[in-house]
Design a protein around this motif. Structure first.
Motif, PDB file in Angstrom:
ATOM      1  N   LEU A 232      -2.115   5.485 -16.414  1.00 42.12           N
ATOM      2  CA  LEU A 232      -2.964   4.963 -15.344  1.00 42.12           C
ATOM      3  C   LEU A 232      -2.492   3.591 -14.885  1.00 42.12           C
ATOM      4  CD1 LEU A 232      -6.602   6.075 -16.208  1.00 42.12           C
ATOM      5  CD2 LEU A 232      -4.692   7.342 -15.195  1.00 42.12           C
ATOM      6  N   HIS A 233      -1.749   2.880 -15.724  1.00 44.96           N
ATOM      7  CA  HIS A 233      -1.165   1.614 -15.273  1.00 44.96           C
ATOM      8  C   HIS A 233      -0.121   1.883 -14.193  1.00 44.96           C
ATOM      9  CE1 HIS A 233      -3.419  -0.566 -18.170  1.00 44.96           C
ATOM     10  NE2 HIS A 233      -2.692  -0.234 -19.225  1.00 44.96           N
ATOM     11  N   GLU A 234       0.684   2.923 -14.385  1.00 43.32           N
ATOM     12  CA  GLU A 234       1.645   3.295 -13.341  1.00 43.32           C
ATOM     13  C   GLU A 234       0.910   3.726 -12.074  1.00 43.32           C
ATOM     14  OE1 GLU A 234       4.638   6.094 -14.368  1.00 43.32           O
ATOM     15  OE2 GLU A 234       5.426   4.902 -16.035  1.00 43.32           O
ATOM     16  N   LEU A 235      -0.210   4.408 -12.248  1.00 47.13           N
ATOM     17  CA  LEU A 235      -1.014   4.797 -11.092  1.00 47.13           C
ATOM     18  C   LEU A 235      -1.482   3.578 -10.324  1.00 47.13           C
ATOM     19  CD1 LEU A 235      -2.644   6.951  -9.462  1.00 47.13           C
ATOM     20  CD2 LEU A 235      -4.511   6.538 -11.094  1.00 47.13           C
ATOM     21  N   GLU A 236      -1.951   2.561 -11.041  1.00 50.93           N
ATOM     22  CA  GLU A 236      -2.386   1.322 -10.378  1.00 50.93           C
ATOM     23  C   GLU A 236      -1.240   0.708  -9.572  1.00 50.93           C
ATOM     24  OE1 GLU A 236      -5.448  -1.395 -12.376  1.00 50.93           O
ATOM     25  OE2 GLU A 236      -4.278  -0.597 -14.061  1.00 50.93           O
ATOM     26  N   THR A 237      -0.059   0.669 -10.163  1.00 52.08           N
ATOM     27  CA  THR A 237       1.092   0.096  -9.478  1.00 52.08           C
ATOM     28  C   THR A 237       1.422   0.894  -8.217  1.00 52.08           C
ATOM     29  OG1 THR A 237       2.000  -0.742 -11.568  1.00 52.08           O
ATOM     30  CG2 THR A 237       3.522  -0.528  -9.725  1.00 52.08           C
ATOM     31  N   TRP A 238       1.373   2.220  -8.351  1.00 51.87           N
ATOM     32  CA  TRP A 238       1.645   3.067  -7.189  1.00 51.87           C
ATOM     33  C   TRP A 238       0.594   2.840  -6.098  1.00 51.87           C
ATOM     34  CZ3 TRP A 238      -1.099   7.109  -4.872  1.00 51.87           C
ATOM     35  CH2 TRP A 238      -0.402   7.818  -3.882  1.00 51.87           C
ATOM     36  N   LEU A 239      -0.650   2.749  -6.478  1.00 50.11           N
ATOM     37  CA  LEU A 239      -1.701   2.503  -5.498  1.00 50.11           C
ATOM     38  C   LEU A 239      -1.516   1.162  -4.802  1.00 50.11           C
ATOM     39  CD1 LEU A 239      -4.870   3.858  -7.342  1.00 50.11           C
ATOM     40  CD2 LEU A 239      -4.039   4.617  -5.119  1.00 50.11           C
ATOM     41  N   ASP A 240      -1.090   0.162  -5.547  1.00 47.65           N
ATOM     42  CA  ASP A 240      -0.839  -1.154  -4.933  1.00 47.65           C
ATOM     43  C   ASP A 240       0.214  -1.036  -3.846  1.00 47.65           C
ATOM     44  OD1 ASP A 240      -2.679  -2.447  -6.522  1.00 47.65           O
ATOM     45  OD2 ASP A 240      -1.208  -3.077  -8.031  1.00 47.65           O
ATOM     46  N   GLY A 241       1.291  -0.290  -4.131  1.00 47.50           N
ATOM     47  CA  GLY A 241       2.334  -0.102  -3.140  1.00 47.50           C
ATOM     48  C   GLY A 241       1.892   0.770  -1.979  1.00 47.50           C
ATOM     49  N   TYR A 242       1.087   1.771  -2.270  1.00 42.93           N
ATOM     50  CA  TYR A 242       0.625   2.699  -1.230  1.00 42.93           C
ATOM     51  C   TYR A 242      -0.288   1.990  -0.239  1.00 42.93           C
ATOM     52  CZ  TYR A 242      -1.178   7.050   0.808  1.00 42.93           C
ATOM     53  OH  TYR A 242      -1.509   8.059   1.673  1.00 42.93           O
ATOM     54  N   ARG A 243      -1.129   1.101  -0.766  1.00 42.66           N
ATOM     55  CA  ARG A 243      -2.163   0.488   0.061  1.00 42.66           C
ATOM     56  C   ARG A 243      -1.687  -0.744   0.809  1.00 42.66           C
ATOM     57  NH1 ARG A 243      -7.521   1.497  -1.395  1.00 42.66           N
ATOM     58  NH2 ARG A 243      -8.036  -0.708  -1.543  1.00 42.66           N
ATOM     59  N   THR A 244      -0.433  -1.165   0.559  1.00 43.02           N
ATOM     60  CA  THR A 244       0.077  -2.331   1.263  1.00 43.02           C
ATOM     61  C   THR A 244       0.653  -1.953   2.608  1.00 43.02           C
ATOM     62  OG1 THR A 244       2.202  -2.105   0.111  1.00 43.02           O
ATOM     63  CG2 THR A 244       0.557  -3.593  -0.839  1.00 43.02           C
TER      64      THR A 244
END
Length: 244
Positions: A232-244
């Motif tokens: 889920l930490h990788e998920l958070e990182t992916w979401l950060d990139g997706y939402r930028t």
């Protein structure tokens, strides 16, 4: 529910902003195989002490085979795993002349052991972080009680197949969770470990999907989640990139 409609997913596209995240439970938030193995052992020991005729005639493996055969006898058993286990125990008790009412107590023993899960180390901190940013929910084919497990406070909505009346990959169960969070399917991300039920099922329901691969599995050919993450930490990182 018609599993035959599941086809390889389309190539992932970044289309709508993600406004909510839904999670699978077993093997996504905690490992389930050792939990079920222990719960079935605890149940069998209870049967040895309280319904010994069952334990003399059946083994853990033969009880499992009995459940598999029972699934075909009632469509409800495909999504209500509690009822399936209860019916199988009732049948086994009847076959050996034990009181079938003991199935209730046996299921209470199994359910308590089945809820003795240990979330992966990343789960609590990641959910605590994510819930401050997005509405979170769960969609599961199992019958885990998040309140008993201690994770319920992270989620605004939780839908289980046994209470909803259908199971993944039925689009209806995904859509019900989206509606509970007041978000459109295309604005919702589903996160799970099963390539067909979680990734393809969610995508065919109009959601976006991330595959959680905690066990170094290989994704079947033709299935293309929006992303693959090992935690889920990788998920958070992916979401950060997706939402930028």
């Amino acid at each position: 529910m018609n599993n035959s409609t599941l086809l390889p997913s389309s190539p992932p596209v970044k289309h709508a902003a993600i406004k909510a995240v839904l999670f699978d439970l077993d093997d996504t938030l905690w490992p389930i195989v050792p939990v079920i193995a222990r719960a079935e052992q605890v149940l069998f020991e209870w049967l040895q002490a309280n319904a010994s005729a069952v334990s003399r005639q059946f083994t853990i493996d033969s009880l499992r085979q009995q459940r598999l055969e029972l699934v075909a006898t009632n469509p409800v058993f495909k999504f209500d795993l509690w009822k399936l286990r209860h019916a199988a125990l009732t049948e086994a008790l009847n076959q050996v002349g034990e009181d079938p009412a003991k199935a209730d107590a046996a299921m209470a023993v199994f359910s308590e052991a089945r809820h003795a899960v240990t979330p992966f180390n990343d789960v609590r901190p990641a959910l605590t972080s994510l819930q401050q940013r997005l509405p979170l929910g769960t969609v599961s084919n199992g019958f885990a009680d998040l309140g008993k497990i201690g994770l319920a406070s992270h989620f605004q909505a939780s839908i289980a197949a046994h209470s909803f009346g259908s199971a993944k990959p039925d689009p209806a169960i995904f859509h019900a969770a989206c509606a509970a969070l007041n978000v459109a399917p295309q604005e919702t991300l589903y996160v799970g470990d099963d390539p067909l039920l979680d990734v393809v099922g969610a995508q065919q329901a109009g959601l976006q999907a991330v595959w959680i691969n905690r066990f170094e599995r290989t994704l079947p050919a033709g299935i293309q989640p929006q992303a693959s993450c090992t935690s889920l930490h990788e998920l958070e990182t992916w979401l950060d990139g997706y939402r930028t």
